[in-house]
Design a protein around this motif. Structure first.
Motif, PDB file in Angstrom:
ATOM      1  N   LYS A  17       0.892  -1.290  -0.060  1.00 14.94           N
ATOM      2  CA  LYS A  17       0.045  -0.049   0.103  1.00 14.94           C
ATOM      3  C   LYS A  17       0.892   1.239  -0.047  1.00 14.94           C
ATOM      4  O   LYS A  17       0.469   2.257  -0.607  1.00 14.94           O
ATOM      5  CB  LYS A  17      -0.833  -0.066   1.207  1.00 14.94           C
ATOM      6  N   LYS A  18       2.189   0.865   0.458  1.00 16.85           N
ATOM      7  CA  LYS A  18       2.890   2.424   0.947  1.00 16.85           C
ATOM      8  C   LYS A  18       3.364   2.891  -0.704  1.00 16.85           C
ATOM      9  O   LYS A  18       3.525   4.156  -0.882  1.00 16.85           O
ATOM     10  CB  LYS A  18       4.352   1.858   1.450  1.00 16.85           C
ATOM     11  N   THR A  19       3.610   2.169  -1.630  1.00 20.36           N
ATOM     12  CA  THR A  19       3.956   2.416  -2.858  1.00 20.36           C
ATOM     13  C   THR A  19       2.965   3.292  -3.635  1.00 20.36           C
ATOM     14  O   THR A  19       2.998   4.425  -4.082  1.00 20.36           O
ATOM     15  CB  THR A  19       3.994   1.119  -3.811  1.00 20.36           C
ATOM     16  N   TYR A  20       1.535   3.023  -3.258  1.00 22.72           N
ATOM     17  CA  TYR A  20       0.556   3.530  -3.970  1.00 22.72           C
ATOM     18  C   TYR A  20       0.133   5.079  -3.498  1.00 22.72           C
ATOM     19  O   TYR A  20      -0.130   6.015  -4.010  1.00 22.72           O
ATOM     20  CB  TYR A  20      -0.934   2.868  -4.082  1.00 22.72           C
ATOM     21  N   ILE A  21       0.502   4.922  -1.967  1.00 20.81           N
ATOM     22  CA  ILE A  21       0.298   6.215  -1.028  1.00 20.81           C
ATOM     23  C   ILE A  21       1.373   7.142  -1.472  1.00 20.81           C
ATOM     24  O   ILE A  21       1.035   8.311  -1.851  1.00 20.81           O
ATOM     25  CB  ILE A  21       0.294   5.949   0.311  1.00 20.81           C
ATOM     26  N   ILE A  22       2.539   6.730  -1.586  1.00 19.78           N
ATOM     27  CA  ILE A  22       3.720   7.738  -2.010  1.00 19.78           C
ATOM     28  C   ILE A  22       3.414   8.193  -3.543  1.00 19.78           C
ATOM     29  O   ILE A  22       3.584   9.372  -3.657  1.00 19.78           O
ATOM     30  CB  ILE A  22       4.997   7.145  -1.972  1.00 19.78           C
ATOM     31  N   LEU A  23       2.922   7.556  -4.145  1.00 28.15           N
ATOM     32  CA  LEU A  23       2.866   7.708  -5.547  1.00 28.15           C
ATOM     33  C   LEU A  23       1.494   8.767  -5.807  1.00 28.15           C
ATOM     34  O   LEU A  23       1.724   9.775  -6.408  1.00 28.15           O
ATOM     35  CB  LEU A  23       2.204   6.341  -6.782  1.00 28.15           C
ATOM     36  N   PHE A  24       0.258   8.452  -4.826  1.00 25.47           N
ATOM     37  CA  PHE A  24      -0.777   9.556  -4.845  1.00 25.47           C
ATOM     38  C   PHE A  24      -0.020  10.894  -4.239  1.00 25.47           C
ATOM     39  O   PHE A  24      -0.711  11.923  -4.901  1.00 25.47           O
ATOM     40  CB  PHE A  24      -1.728   8.900  -3.975  1.00 25.47           C
ATOM     41  N   LEU A  25       0.694  10.929  -3.422  1.00 32.03           N
ATOM     42  CA  LEU A  25       1.161  12.043  -2.708  1.00 32.03           C
ATOM     43  C   LEU A  25       2.035  12.789  -3.915  1.00 32.03           C
ATOM     44  O   LEU A  25       1.898  13.998  -3.874  1.00 32.03           O
ATOM     45  CB  LEU A  25       1.901  11.690  -1.584  1.00 32.03           C
ATOM     46  N   PHE A  26       2.722  11.933  -4.465  1.00 33.83           N
ATOM     47  CA  PHE A  26       3.471  12.981  -5.487  1.00 33.83           C
ATOM     48  C   PHE A  26       2.692  13.546  -6.560  1.00 33.83           C
ATOM     49  O   PHE A  26       2.761  14.479  -7.164  1.00 33.83           O
ATOM     50  CB  PHE A  26       4.825  11.944  -6.046  1.00 33.83           C
ATOM     51  N   ILE A  27       1.592  12.663  -7.108  1.00 33.23           N
ATOM     52  CA  ILE A  27       0.736  13.317  -8.031  1.00 33.23           C
ATOM     53  C   ILE A  27       0.158  14.560  -7.410  1.00 33.23           C
ATOM     54  O   ILE A  27      -0.313  15.384  -8.259  1.00 33.23           O
ATOM     55  CB  ILE A  27      -0.337  11.966  -8.448  1.00 33.23           C
ATOM     56  N   VAL A 177      10.818  20.221  -6.560  1.00 32.92           N
ATOM     57  CA  VAL A 177      10.883  18.722  -5.994  1.00 32.92           C
ATOM     58  C   VAL A 177      12.219  18.248  -5.482  1.00 32.92           C
ATOM     59  O   VAL A 177      12.539  17.750  -4.615  1.00 32.92           O
ATOM     60  CB  VAL A 177      10.373  17.713  -7.184  1.00 32.92           C
ATOM     61  N   ALA A 178      13.328  18.663  -6.601  1.00 29.50           N
ATOM     62  CA  ALA A 178      14.638  18.348  -6.187  1.00 29.50           C
ATOM     63  C   ALA A 178      15.308  19.066  -4.945  1.00 29.50           C
ATOM     64  O   ALA A 178      15.759  18.335  -4.120  1.00 29.50           O
ATOM     65  CB  ALA A 178      15.658  18.609  -7.350  1.00 29.50           C
ATOM     66  N   SER A 179      15.009  20.362  -4.735  1.00 32.81           N
ATOM     67  CA  SER A 179      15.376  21.000  -3.605  1.00 32.81           C
ATOM     68  C   SER A 179      14.536  20.754  -2.352  1.00 32.81           C
ATOM     69  O   SER A 179      15.169  21.008  -1.109  1.00 32.81           O
ATOM     70  CB  SER A 179      15.342  22.384  -3.902  1.00 32.81           C
ATOM     71  N   GLY A 180      13.387  20.417  -2.457  1.00 31.82           N
ATOM     72  CA  GLY A 180      12.471  20.312  -1.171  1.00 31.82           C
ATOM     73  C   GLY A 180      11.921  19.069  -0.959  1.00 31.82           C
ATOM     74  O   GLY A 180      11.574  18.552   0.480  1.00 31.82           O
ATOM     75  N   PHE A 181      11.784  18.367  -1.903  1.00 29.87           N
ATOM     76  CA  PHE A 181      10.947  16.850  -1.661  1.00 29.87           C
ATOM     77  C   PHE A 181      11.474  15.633  -1.809  1.00 29.87           C
ATOM     78  O   PHE A 181      11.297  14.570  -1.439  1.00 29.87           O
ATOM     79  CB  PHE A 181       9.519  17.058  -2.019  1.00 29.87           C
ATOM     80  N   LEU A 182      12.457  15.808  -2.803  1.00 28.64           N
ATOM     81  CA  LEU A 182      13.053  14.667  -3.714  1.00 28.64           C
ATOM     82  C   LEU A 182      13.796  13.494  -2.475  1.00 28.64           C
ATOM     83  O   LEU A 182      13.444  12.257  -2.631  1.00 28.64           O
ATOM     84  CB  LEU A 182      13.992  14.970  -4.569  1.00 28.64           C
ATOM     85  N   ALA A 183      14.642  14.221  -1.835  1.00 24.64           N
ATOM     86  CA  ALA A 183      15.350  12.938  -0.790  1.00 24.64           C
ATOM     87  C   ALA A 183      14.344  12.418   0.133  1.00 24.64           C
ATOM     88  O   ALA A 183      14.549  11.259   0.390  1.00 24.64           O
ATOM     89  CB  ALA A 183      16.606  13.867  -0.309  1.00 24.64           C
ATOM     90  N   PHE A 184      13.522  13.087   0.697  1.00 27.18           N
ATOM     91  CA  PHE A 184      12.756  12.539   1.704  1.00 27.18           C
ATOM     92  C   PHE A 184      11.794  11.619   1.082  1.00 27.18           C
ATOM     93  O   PHE A 184      11.637  10.430   1.558  1.00 27.18           O
ATOM     94  CB  PHE A 184      11.841  13.729   2.390  1.00 27.18           C
TER      95      PHE A 184
END
Length: 403
Positions: A17-27, A177-184
């Motif tokens: 489920k985690k995979t789809y949750i993260i995908l949804f959040l990124f979308i 995304v690269a500067s603020g969210f990508l690493a996390f």
């Protein structure tokens, strides 16, 4: 058998489920960027409409004339000071009236302006000022002249960079995304990829198969890396396509200034960082986007390699997550507090997220490290990724697995 391992890892990943949750959040995050860009465009168009600009300039002229009258009546000023103030105010008023005349001349109607006429007027003014400017100002004015010439040559409105176009959206998405969210995001997505296998005992099932440990681990790494690249870059490209089909893509020939170079010089006994004149140049947006996508992809590779190493070393998903997040937050805190550390940051992959500054070269101004260049970032990232992967494979191969 190796392809079977990869297929099995993909099945395991996309059954979580985690995979789809993260995908949804990124979308969802990508959708927020569309809304932010649209609000920004609406505000820009509102405050830069011909009607608003003419009205605003007329108001400024009105206030300037009132200011002139007040100076003339000011008894506290000497005649000499009053004459100087009036001369300066009249000169400023003249510039305002000329700008108002140019604006009205280039207007097609109250809602539209002939940008080419306006651009040509700016170009003519810059060329005129260029003749009398000092050498330092000439370098900057030369860039402005080249930029306007490129816009006119390729029929690109000067304000296109402020509009919500497909390619502009892609650029914004990559930078933010690269500067603020990508690493996390990569940590949340991958931190438990290997470490979680120790607890339920699924790893021991893999190890009794007729494959080497190296192949088992490489299959996990390939799936981690491929999934991360697909999740991020494909989503960005899909949203770029969507915005482009609705709002237009914009021109890939739009010029972007890059090539800032710096040097240390001694002035009045102090060592200071100064930009080297005439080192900058323009590249088309197409080239800038390709470089940005390459840097983003390389950062994903090195970050996934780091997460993979920590996840392999650790037998606990909680520890793997804690260590990776701690390293990220800790390095950023030290970066903000220590100038010495910032000078070393050109060799530390965790600080390769400011993609725009790296491509343009202005990252040197922030870090004071002359080695912080686009090419060096790529080289350091590749070497670091290889080292992380080798460490992971060596440790995993020698590790005693209790079955």
């Amino acid at each position: 058998m190796f392809m079977g391992l990869i297929k099995n890892e993909f099945i395991k990943l996309y059954s979580k489920k985690k995979t789809y949750i993260i995908l949804f959040l990124f979308i969802a995050l990508s959708g927020v960027f569309v809304a932010v860009n649209q609000v920004s465009e609406n505000n820009y168009l509102k405050y830069n409409s011909p009607k608003y600009r003419v009205s605003n300039m007329e108001e400024n002229i009105k206030y300037q004339k009132e200011y002139l009258n007040n100076i003339a009546k000011d008894e506290a000023l000497s005649e000499e000071d009053k004459a100087k103030e009036i001369a300066a105010a009249e000169e400023a008023l003249g510039y305002m009236e000329d700008e108002l005349a140019r604006l009205k001349e280039s207007m097609i109607n109250e809602e539209e302006i002939d940008w080419k006429k306006s651009a040509q007027a700016q170009l003519d003014s810059l060329r005129k000022d260029y003749e009398t400017a000092n050498e330092e100002n000439k370098a900057y004015m030369k860039n402005d002249i080249e930029k306007i010439q490129t816009h006119i040559k390729h029929n690109i409105p000067l304000d296109e960079e402020s509009l919500n176009k497909g390619f502009n959206y892609l650029l914004l998405n990559i930078m933010v995304v690269a500067s603020g969210f990508l690493a996390f995001g990569l940590i949340l997505f991958n931190a438990d990829s290997v470490s979680t296998e120790y607890n339920p005992g699924t790893l021991k099932f893999l190890l009794i198969q007729p494959v080497t440990r190296i192949k088992v681990l490489l299959s996990k790494f390939i799936v981690m890396l491929t999934s991360s690249l697909i999740l991020i870059i494909i989503t960005q490209l899909v949203f770029c396509l969507g915005v482009g089909l609705i709002k237009g893509f914009g021109s890939l020939n739009r010029p972007i200034l890059v090539g800032h170079q710096y040097e240390f010089v001694v002035e009045f006994g102090n060592k200071i960082l100064k930009e080297i004149p005439n080192t900058t140049h323009y590249i088309p947006l197409s080239e800038f986007l390709l470089k940005a996508l390459l840097l983003e992809s390389i950062f994903i590779i090195v970050m996934v390699s780091f997460i993979f190493m920590i996840s392999t070393i650790s037998k606990s998903s909680v520890i793997a997550m804690t260590v990776t997040i701690g390293a990220l937050l800790g390095s950023n805190i030290v970066y903000m507090l220590s100038t010495t550390y910032r000078r070393l940051s050109s060799y530390i992959f965790l600080h390769f997220t400011n993609i725009e500054s790296i491509i343009t070269g202005t990252i040197v101004r922030e870090t004071r490290s002359l080695q912080f260049t686009y090419n060096n970032v790529i080289i350091v990232s590749i070497i670091t990724s290889i080292v992380f992967l080798i460490i992971s494979l060596v440790i995993f191969k020698k590790r005693d697995i209790q079955i």
